[in-house]
Design a protein around this motif. Sequence first.
Motif, PDB file in Angstrom:
ATOM      1  N   LEU A 296       0.840  -1.201   0.000  1.00 29.12           N
ATOM      2  CA  LEU A 296       0.000   0.000   0.000  1.00 29.12           C
ATOM      3  C   LEU A 296       0.879   1.256   0.000  1.00 29.12           C
ATOM      4  O   LEU A 296       0.663   2.183  -0.782  1.00 29.12           O
ATOM      5  N   PHE A 297       1.901   1.267   0.878  1.00 29.29           N
ATOM      6  CA  PHE A 297       2.766   2.439   0.960  1.00 29.29           C
ATOM      7  C   PHE A 297       3.584   2.605  -0.323  1.00 29.29           C
ATOM      8  O   PHE A 297       3.796   3.721  -0.791  1.00 29.29           O
ATOM      9  N   GLN A 298       4.040   1.488  -0.881  1.00 25.81           N
ATOM     10  CA  GLN A 298       4.776   1.557  -2.166  1.00 25.81           C
ATOM     11  C   GLN A 298       3.893   2.187  -3.233  1.00 25.81           C
ATOM     12  O   GLN A 298       4.322   3.058  -3.988  1.00 25.81           O
ATOM     13  N   LEU A 299       2.658   1.712  -3.296  1.00 18.41           N
ATOM     14  CA  LEU A 299       1.721   2.195  -4.311  1.00 18.41           C
ATOM     15  C   LEU A 299       1.477   3.690  -4.144  1.00 18.41           C
ATOM     16  O   LEU A 299       1.516   4.463  -5.117  1.00 18.41           O
ATOM     17  N   LYS A 300       1.278   4.138  -2.917  1.00 22.97           N
ATOM     18  CA  LYS A 300       1.001   5.556  -2.669  1.00 22.97           C
ATOM     19  C   LYS A 300       2.226   6.417  -2.969  1.00 22.97           C
ATOM     20  O   LYS A 300       2.102   7.582  -3.341  1.00 22.97           O
ATOM     21  N   LYS A 301       3.404   5.823  -2.762  1.00 19.92           N
ATOM     22  CA  LYS A 301       4.629   6.599  -2.961  1.00 19.92           C
ATOM     23  C   LYS A 301       4.942   6.748  -4.454  1.00 19.92           C
ATOM     24  O   LYS A 301       5.442   7.768  -4.897  1.00 19.92           O
ATOM     25  N   THR A 302       4.663   5.679  -5.221  1.00 21.29           N
ATOM     26  CA  THR A 302       5.126   5.668  -6.615  1.00 21.29           C
ATOM     27  C   THR A 302       4.058   6.147  -7.602  1.00 21.29           C
ATOM     28  O   THR A 302       4.362   6.423  -8.747  1.00 21.29           O
ATOM     29  N   THR A 303       2.783   6.220  -7.153  1.00 18.56           N
ATOM     30  CA  THR A 303       1.711   6.601  -8.076  1.00 18.56           C
ATOM     31  C   THR A 303       1.051   7.858  -7.564  1.00 18.56           C
ATOM     32  O   THR A 303       0.693   7.941  -6.394  1.00 18.56           O
ATOM     33  N   ARG A 304       0.864   8.824  -8.452  1.00 16.24           N
ATOM     34  CA  ARG A 304       0.289  10.077  -7.979  1.00 16.24           C
ATOM     35  C   ARG A 304      -1.182   9.905  -7.638  1.00 16.24           C
ATOM     36  O   ARG A 304      -1.655  10.387  -6.612  1.00 16.24           O
ATOM     37  N   TYR A 305      -1.914   9.206  -8.520  1.00 13.98           N
ATOM     38  CA  TYR A 305      -3.322   8.921  -8.228  1.00 13.98           C
ATOM     39  C   TYR A 305      -3.529   7.425  -8.243  1.00 13.98           C
ATOM     40  O   TYR A 305      -3.969   6.863  -9.241  1.00 13.98           O
ATOM     41  N   PRO A 306      -3.180   6.753  -7.142  1.00 15.74           N
ATOM     42  CA  PRO A 306      -3.300   5.292  -7.144  1.00 15.74           C
ATOM     43  C   PRO A 306      -4.765   4.884  -7.311  1.00 15.74           C
ATOM     44  O   PRO A 306      -5.646   5.531  -6.745  1.00 15.74           O
ATOM     45  N   PRO A 307      -5.021   3.838  -8.122  1.00 19.14           N
ATOM     46  CA  PRO A 307      -6.400   3.399  -8.351  1.00 19.14           C
ATOM     47  C   PRO A 307      -7.083   3.041  -7.024  1.00 19.14           C
ATOM     48  O   PRO A 307      -6.548   2.259  -6.247  1.00 19.14           O
ATOM     49  N   GLN A 308      -8.263   3.622  -6.797  1.00 18.91           N
ATOM     50  CA  GLN A 308      -8.947   3.486  -5.524  1.00 18.91           C
ATOM     51  C   GLN A 308      -9.198   2.025  -5.149  1.00 18.91           C
ATOM     52  O   GLN A 308      -9.000   1.618  -4.010  1.00 18.91           O
ATOM     53  N   GLU A 309      -9.619   1.211  -6.154  1.00 21.24           N
ATOM     54  CA  GLU A 309      -9.958  -0.176  -5.786  1.00 21.24           C
ATOM     55  C   GLU A 309      -8.713  -0.947  -5.347  1.00 21.24           C
ATOM     56  O   GLU A 309      -8.788  -1.812  -4.475  1.00 21.24           O
ATOM     57  N   GLN A 310      -7.577  -0.590  -5.919  1.00 22.58           N
ATOM     58  CA  GLN A 310      -6.335  -1.257  -5.512  1.00 22.58           C
ATOM     59  C   GLN A 310      -5.971  -0.878  -4.066  1.00 22.58           C
ATOM     60  O   GLN A 310      -5.598  -1.730  -3.261  1.00 22.58           O
ATOM     61  N   VAL A 311      -6.109   0.405  -3.764  1.00 21.42           N
ATOM     62  CA  VAL A 311      -5.844   0.888  -2.410  1.00 21.42           C
ATOM     63  C   VAL A 311      -6.763   0.178  -1.414  1.00 21.42           C
ATOM     64  O   VAL A 311      -6.320  -0.351  -0.385  1.00 21.42           O
ATOM     65  N   GLU A 312      -8.054   0.136  -1.743  1.00 20.22           N
ATOM     66  CA  GLU A 312      -9.029  -0.471  -0.828  1.00 20.22           C
ATOM     67  C   GLU A 312      -8.752  -1.949  -0.609  1.00 20.22           C
ATOM     68  O   GLU A 312      -8.894  -2.463   0.498  1.00 20.22           O
ATOM     69  N   GLU A 313      -8.370  -2.627  -1.677  1.00 19.13           N
ATOM     70  CA  GLU A 313      -8.094  -4.064  -1.572  1.00 19.13           C
ATOM     71  C   GLU A 313      -6.896  -4.329  -0.648  1.00 19.13           C
ATOM     72  O   GLU A 313      -6.934  -5.233   0.191  1.00 19.13           O
ATOM     73  N   LEU A 314      -5.838  -3.522  -0.779  1.00 23.30           N
ATOM     74  CA  LEU A 314      -4.659  -3.713   0.073  1.00 23.30           C
ATOM     75  C   LEU A 314      -4.985  -3.401   1.536  1.00 23.30           C
ATOM     76  O   LEU A 314      -4.537  -4.110   2.440  1.00 23.30           O
TER      77      LEU A 314
END
Length: 477
Positions: A296-314
């Motif tokens: 989750l933290f990797q995704l938030k750090k590397t993507t400016r607008y991380p896909p919401q469903e991916q965030v929620e799933e993690l």
Amino acid sequence: STISKNSLKSSLLQLECHFTWTLLKQDVDLDDLEETIGDQIEFFIKSNITNYNLLSYVCHLKNSNEEALRNLQKAEEEVQKNHPDEIARRSLVTWGNYAWIYYHMERYEEAQTYVSKVENSCKKLSSTAQWKIQLPEIYAEQGWALLKFGGKYYKRAMNCFENALKNEPNNPEFNAGYAIAMYRLENFSHQQCKDLSLSLKPLKRAVELNPNDTFIMALLALKLQDLKQADEGQKYIEEAMQKTPDLPYFLRYAAKFYRRKGEVDKALESLKKALAVTPKSAFLHHQLGLCYRAKLFQLKKTTRYPPQEQVEELIRLSIFHFKIVTDQKTKFFSAYTDLANMYAQAKRYEEAEEAFQKAFQINILISDDKQQLYYNYGNFQRFHMKSESEAIRCYTEGLKIEKDSYARDQCRNALKKLLEQRIQGGLANATDFATLGQVHNLNGEKHEAIECYEKAIALCPDNEEYLSALCELRLSI
């Protein structure tokens, strides 16, 4: 009965066994401990005498004495099978446990029989003592039991293995126990241990003497990683992976190694493999939760607008695994804060609050844990509940626990930053100035502290507490 209960009791207290080693049931989660020992009996090739003896004690603590006796029988069978020529020597702890359990069942004749068995064996085994026979295996067995009862027992465990090694410095098992105790002690109190490399030598020694013990190899790898020698650590992980690709006790540490290295998918692969073998292991679920959180933290750090469903799933996966841990290991404090912080990420604030409160209720927290908890709860109040006053209260509570630690520094820095922001924004009240004065004073910055208390008194002229603090400060300069 003809046997006097009192003289029996005083003999029982002389025995070396789990009942006389002060292993307190309020320090562990008994169901979880039972589960863990069961797994170890099933998957470890190690001697199971130790495990069955400990299991009998755990069963007794859970009020199932019949079950306790069955485990002692199993311990006896292990002795027969593995040490047929040293039965007395290897059975002293088992017989001691028998005596205590029969005593608790009010079967005093049988208890006395086992007391006499131990007494006679000790006489034969040692010319000097009637009871207290200082056998290295008994020290070691006590050491293994202490390790299972959690952090506040680690130092005693280390001393037990030290004693065992005095007689047999090259014994592979005693060296392994000593290395594990040292490693855990450093991890448990890493804030106090200025030197994190003390366990390196014992771990290396244990690996030399136990070339097939991949569990110890993995600990050595993690220690090397701590000491910024990850490449050397990786070699041990890879070698161990060749030797025991399916052993859950190795895989969980391999996973930790990969996760800390940033190879989260590789870590997940190891954890899922281990989970297939020991599906209830709280350790594995905790590590899985940490992996999804890392993703989750990797995704938030590397993507400016991380896909919401991916965030929620993690977040969902992370919560799912942390929740299993807290349900199962009710004393595992960091799992509660991990869970609470994840609920906060999901904006499920009531559940976050509940998890924090459960953590505060754990009865075995050492001061570092409490400071850590106040720091985390302060952040929750500040960033999620938007309550600066509550955050200030939490950081201050953490700071009040007067024991130097990393968590205490975190409380101090967060508090200082927050108060300075309030002062700069013109939002500060008298309490804010006084609290900042307190922080400065703790940091030894007396002049800054005086200035803060003067401002607090300007806003609140009659406050006794501020006036006496100011007086003390002026006198101390």
